[in-house]
Design a protein around this motif. Structure first.
Motif, PDB file in Angstrom:
ATOM      1  N   PRO A  97       0.809  -1.233   0.000  1.00  0.00           N
ATOM      2  CA  PRO A  97       0.000   0.000   0.000  1.00  0.00           C
ATOM      3  C   PRO A  97       0.840   1.279   0.000  1.00  0.00           C
ATOM      4  CG  PRO A  97      -0.920  -1.581   1.543  1.00  0.00           C
ATOM      5  CD  PRO A  97       0.389  -2.156   1.057  1.00  0.00           C
ATOM      6  N   GLU A  98       2.019   1.223   0.599  1.00  0.00           N
ATOM      7  CA  GLU A  98       2.806   2.445   0.729  1.00  0.00           C
ATOM      8  C   GLU A  98       3.952   2.598  -0.273  1.00  0.00           C
ATOM      9  OE1 GLU A  98       4.014  -0.838   3.127  1.00  0.00           O
ATOM     10  OE2 GLU A  98       2.209   0.307   3.493  1.00  0.00           O
ATOM     11  N   GLN A  99       4.262   1.569  -1.072  1.00  0.00           N
ATOM     12  CA  GLN A  99       5.374   1.706  -2.011  1.00  0.00           C
ATOM     13  C   GLN A  99       5.288   0.712  -3.165  1.00  0.00           C
ATOM     14  OE1 GLN A  99       9.014   1.145   0.124  1.00  0.00           O
ATOM     15  NE2 GLN A  99       8.284  -0.663   1.160  1.00  0.00           N
ATOM     16  N   VAL A 100       5.908   1.113  -4.290  1.00  0.00           N
ATOM     17  CA  VAL A 100       5.968   0.280  -5.486  1.00  0.00           C
ATOM     18  C   VAL A 100       7.390  -0.257  -5.613  1.00  0.00           C
ATOM     19  CG1 VAL A 100       5.811   0.295  -8.018  1.00  0.00           C
ATOM     20  CG2 VAL A 100       4.158   1.584  -6.662  1.00  0.00           C
ATOM     21  N   TYR A 101       7.499  -1.559  -5.883  1.00  0.00           N
ATOM     22  CA  TYR A 101       8.807  -2.191  -6.074  1.00  0.00           C
ATOM     23  C   TYR A 101       9.166  -2.322  -7.548  1.00  0.00           C
ATOM     24  CZ  TYR A 101       8.043  -3.417  -1.216  1.00  0.00           C
ATOM     25  OH  TYR A 101       7.786  -3.347   0.130  1.00  0.00           O
ATOM     26  N   VAL A 102       8.169  -2.647  -8.371  1.00  0.00           N
ATOM     27  CA  VAL A 102       8.395  -2.876  -9.796  1.00  0.00           C
ATOM     28  C   VAL A 102       7.216  -2.323 -10.585  1.00  0.00           C
ATOM     29  CG1 VAL A 102       8.458  -4.695 -11.576  1.00  0.00           C
ATOM     30  CG2 VAL A 102       9.858  -4.928  -9.533  1.00  0.00           C
ATOM     31  N   ARG A 103       7.526  -1.701 -11.733  1.00  0.00           N
ATOM     32  CA  ARG A 103       6.528  -1.363 -12.750  1.00  0.00           C
ATOM     33  C   ARG A 103       6.952  -2.119 -14.001  1.00  0.00           C
ATOM     34  NH1 ARG A 103       7.036   3.899 -10.386  1.00  0.00           N
ATOM     35  NH2 ARG A 103       5.108   4.362  -9.282  1.00  0.00           N
ATOM     36  N   ALA A 104       5.991  -2.753 -14.666  1.00  0.00           N
ATOM     37  CA  ALA A 104       6.348  -3.584 -15.811  1.00  0.00           C
ATOM     38  C   ALA A 104       5.213  -3.629 -16.822  1.00  0.00           C
ATOM     39  CB  ALA A 104       6.677  -5.001 -15.333  1.00  0.00           C
ATOM     40  N   SER A 105       5.547  -4.135 -17.999  1.00  0.00           N
ATOM     41  CA  SER A 105       4.523  -4.410 -19.008  1.00  0.00           C
ATOM     42  C   SER A 105       4.950  -5.624 -19.815  1.00  0.00           C
ATOM     43  CB  SER A 105       4.287  -3.205 -19.917  1.00  0.00           C
ATOM     44  OG  SER A 105       5.439  -2.926 -20.682  1.00  0.00           O
ATOM     45  N   THR A 106       3.959  -6.332 -20.352  1.00  0.00           N
ATOM     46  CA  THR A 106       4.185  -7.532 -21.152  1.00  0.00           C
ATOM     47  C   THR A 106       3.295  -7.479 -22.376  1.00  0.00           C
ATOM     48  OG1 THR A 106       4.627  -8.832 -19.154  1.00  0.00           O
ATOM     49  CG2 THR A 106       4.086 -10.062 -21.150  1.00  0.00           C
ATOM     50  N   VAL A 107       3.876  -7.739 -23.540  1.00  0.00           N
ATOM     51  CA  VAL A 107       3.088  -7.915 -24.756  1.00  0.00           C
ATOM     52  C   VAL A 107       2.837  -9.410 -24.897  1.00  0.00           C
ATOM     53  CG1 VAL A 107       3.011  -7.661 -27.268  1.00  0.00           C
ATOM     54  CG2 VAL A 107       4.069  -5.864 -25.854  1.00  0.00           C
ATOM     55  N   VAL A 108       1.556  -9.779 -24.963  1.00  0.00           N
ATOM     56  CA  VAL A 108       1.138 -11.174 -25.054  1.00  0.00           C
ATOM     57  C   VAL A 108       0.466 -11.391 -26.410  1.00  0.00           C
ATOM     58  CG1 VAL A 108      -0.337 -12.962 -24.035  1.00  0.00           C
ATOM     59  CG2 VAL A 108       0.783 -11.281 -22.562  1.00  0.00           C
ATOM     60  N   VAL A 109       0.823 -12.493 -27.055  1.00  0.00           N
ATOM     61  CA  VAL A 109       0.242 -12.856 -28.341  1.00  0.00           C
ATOM     62  C   VAL A 109      -0.513 -14.173 -28.175  1.00  0.00           C
ATOM     63  CG1 VAL A 109       0.753 -13.488 -30.748  1.00  0.00           C
ATOM     64  CG2 VAL A 109       2.121 -11.714 -29.591  1.00  0.00           C
ATOM     65  N   PRO A 110      -1.848 -14.169 -28.406  1.00  0.00           N
ATOM     66  CA  PRO A 110      -2.580 -15.442 -28.383  1.00  0.00           C
ATOM     67  C   PRO A 110      -2.003 -16.369 -29.440  1.00  0.00           C
ATOM     68  CG  PRO A 110      -4.093 -13.585 -28.380  1.00  0.00           C
ATOM     69  CD  PRO A 110      -2.730 -13.030 -28.667  1.00  0.00           C
ATOM     70  N   PHE A 111      -1.935 -17.651 -29.121  1.00  0.00           N
ATOM     71  CA  PHE A 111      -1.245 -18.599 -29.988  1.00  0.00           C
ATOM     72  C   PHE A 111      -2.084 -19.849 -30.169  1.00  0.00           C
ATOM     73  CE2 PHE A 111       2.349 -21.279 -31.289  1.00  0.00           C
ATOM     74  CZ  PHE A 111       3.045 -20.399 -32.100  1.00  0.00           C
ATOM     75  N   ASP A 112      -2.161 -20.308 -31.389  1.00  0.00           N
ATOM     76  CA  ASP A 112      -2.837 -21.567 -31.712  1.00  0.00           C
ATOM     77  C   ASP A 112      -1.772 -22.656 -31.645  1.00  0.00           C
ATOM     78  OD1 ASP A 112      -3.907 -23.836 -32.980  1.00  0.00           O
ATOM     79  OD2 ASP A 112      -5.131 -22.613 -34.330  1.00  0.00           O
ATOM     80  N   LEU A 113      -1.757 -23.402 -30.546  1.00  0.00           N
ATOM     81  CA  LEU A 113      -0.716 -24.410 -30.341  1.00  0.00           C
ATOM     82  C   LEU A 113      -0.789 -25.521 -31.379  1.00  0.00           C
ATOM     83  CD1 LEU A 113      -0.873 -24.637 -26.450  1.00  0.00           C
ATOM     84  CD2 LEU A 113       0.878 -23.511 -27.823  1.00  0.00           C
ATOM     85  N   ALA A 114      -1.991 -25.916 -31.772  1.00  0.00           N
ATOM     86  CA  ALA A 114      -2.137 -26.997 -32.752  1.00  0.00           C
ATOM     87  C   ALA A 114      -1.595 -26.586 -34.121  1.00  0.00           C
ATOM     88  CB  ALA A 114      -3.605 -27.412 -32.865  1.00  0.00           C
ATOM     89  N   ALA A 115      -1.861 -25.345 -34.507  1.00  0.00           N
ATOM     90  CA  ALA A 115      -1.405 -24.857 -35.813  1.00  0.00           C
ATOM     91  C   ALA A 115       0.024 -24.321 -35.754  1.00  0.00           C
ATOM     92  CB  ALA A 115      -2.343 -23.775 -36.329  1.00  0.00           C
ATOM     93  N   GLY A 116       0.496 -24.036 -34.546  1.00  0.00           N
ATOM     94  CA  GLY A 116       1.854 -23.528 -34.390  1.00  0.00           C
ATOM     95  C   GLY A 116       2.035 -22.106 -34.878  1.00  0.00           C
ATOM     96  N   ARG A 117       0.999 -21.261 -34.680  1.00  0.00           N
ATOM     97  CA  ARG A 117       1.105 -19.878 -35.150  1.00  0.00           C
ATOM     98  C   ARG A 117       0.237 -18.942 -34.289  1.00  0.00           C
ATOM     99  NH1 ARG A 117      -2.389 -21.912 -39.714  1.00  0.00           N
ATOM    100  NH2 ARG A 117      -4.429 -21.064 -39.186  1.00  0.00           N
ATOM    101  N   PRO A 118       0.536 -17.650 -34.341  1.00  0.00           N
ATOM    102  CA  PRO A 118      -0.297 -16.683 -33.616  1.00  0.00           C
ATOM    103  C   PRO A 118      -1.727 -16.700 -34.157  1.00  0.00           C
ATOM    104  CG  PRO A 118       1.741 -15.674 -34.362  1.00  0.00           C
ATOM    105  CD  PRO A 118       1.661 -17.019 -35.025  1.00  0.00           C
ATOM    106  N   ARG A 119      -2.650 -16.239 -33.301  1.00  0.00           N
ATOM    107  CA  ARG A 119      -4.049 -16.145 -33.722  1.00  0.00           C
ATOM    108  C   ARG A 119      -4.596 -14.789 -33.304  1.00  0.00           C
ATOM    109  NH1 ARG A 119      -7.476 -16.306 -29.570  1.00  0.00           N
ATOM    110  NH2 ARG A 119      -6.818 -17.271 -27.611  1.00  0.00           N
ATOM    111  N   ARG A 120      -5.740 -14.460 -33.812  1.00  0.00           N
ATOM    112  CA  ARG A 120      -6.384 -13.203 -33.462  1.00  0.00           C
ATOM    113  C   ARG A 120      -7.085 -13.318 -32.099  1.00  0.00           C
ATOM    114  NH1 ARG A 120      -5.733  -9.898 -37.049  1.00  0.00           N
ATOM    115  NH2 ARG A 120      -7.084  -8.793 -38.394  1.00  0.00           N
ATOM    116  N   ILE A 121      -7.285 -12.180 -31.463  1.00  0.00           N
ATOM    117  CA  ILE A 121      -8.031 -12.121 -30.207  1.00  0.00           C
ATOM    118  C   ILE A 121      -9.507 -12.271 -30.552  1.00  0.00           C
ATOM    119  CG2 ILE A 121      -8.692 -10.613 -28.286  1.00  0.00           C
ATOM    120  CD1 ILE A 121      -5.844  -9.417 -28.447  1.00  0.00           C
ATOM    121  N   SER A 122     -10.193 -13.182 -29.868  1.00  0.00           N
ATOM    122  CA  SER A 122     -11.614 -13.428 -30.146  1.00  0.00           C
ATOM    123  C   SER A 122     -12.464 -12.277 -29.598  1.00  0.00           C
ATOM    124  CB  SER A 122     -12.068 -14.753 -29.531  1.00  0.00           C
ATOM    125  OG  SER A 122     -12.164 -14.626 -28.121  1.00  0.00           O
TER     126      SER A 122
END
Length: 158
Positions: A97-122
């Motif tokens: 509540p009184e302090q921040v230790y880390v600020r971060a961001s992550t870019v996430v890509v949905p992935f079709d594991l069966a096809a082995g490629r990125p997919r669109r967000i539904s």
């Protein structure tokens, strides 16, 4: 706008030789919060949202201050700063509540594991993510913006 809240326990093994949480461990903390956010809170009973897989395309981390071991968990707030056709950006603050230790961001890509490629967000995924969108504050690079006190918060137990 809502933020997802994840209470992350600290483990003795998270410490390095200098007595604070090792920088690489923070990436694992972010992963725990992200998985809790994207999978446990996915909409609908039996919804396939986010279950097909995803990959991390980018991490950006600012280490604000050292975090040392204690018995109380650290809070990780997560929210969405960008939704594209086939990627999203999640921002985080690892904090007390009184302090921040880390600020971060992550870019996430949905992935079709069966096809082995990125997919669109539904449409269902986009609707879910829209509840957590927060515009970045100027000069903050999309990380660490603070919403109004009236923001809805979802709390997840670790």
């Amino acid at each position: 706008m809502a933020r997802h809240i994840y209470d992350c326990p600290l483990r003795w093994s998270d410490m390095d030789a200098f007595g604070h949480v090792n920088n690489a461990v923070f990436v694992r903390y972010l992963e725990e919060a992200r998985i809790d956010f994207m999978f446990r809170l996915a909409p609908g009973d039996g919804s396939p949202s986010f279950s097909g897989g995803s990959v991390v395309a980018r991490h950006e981390i600012d280490y604000v201050r050292p975090l040392v071991h204690r018995h109380a968990p650290v809070t990780i707030e997560s929210w969405v700063t960008k939704i594209g056709a086939a990627s999203l950006t999640i921002a985080y603050e690892i904090k007390d509540p009184e302090q921040v230790y880390v600020r971060a961001s992550t870019v996430v890509v949905p992935f079709d594991l069966a096809a082995g490629r990125p997919r669109r967000i539904s449409a269902e995924e986009k609707a879910f993510l829209q509840e957590y969108v927060e515009e970045p504050e100027a000069g903050r690079g999309g990380r660490g913006g603070r919403g109004d006190r009236g923001d809805r918060v979802e709390r997840a137990a670790a």
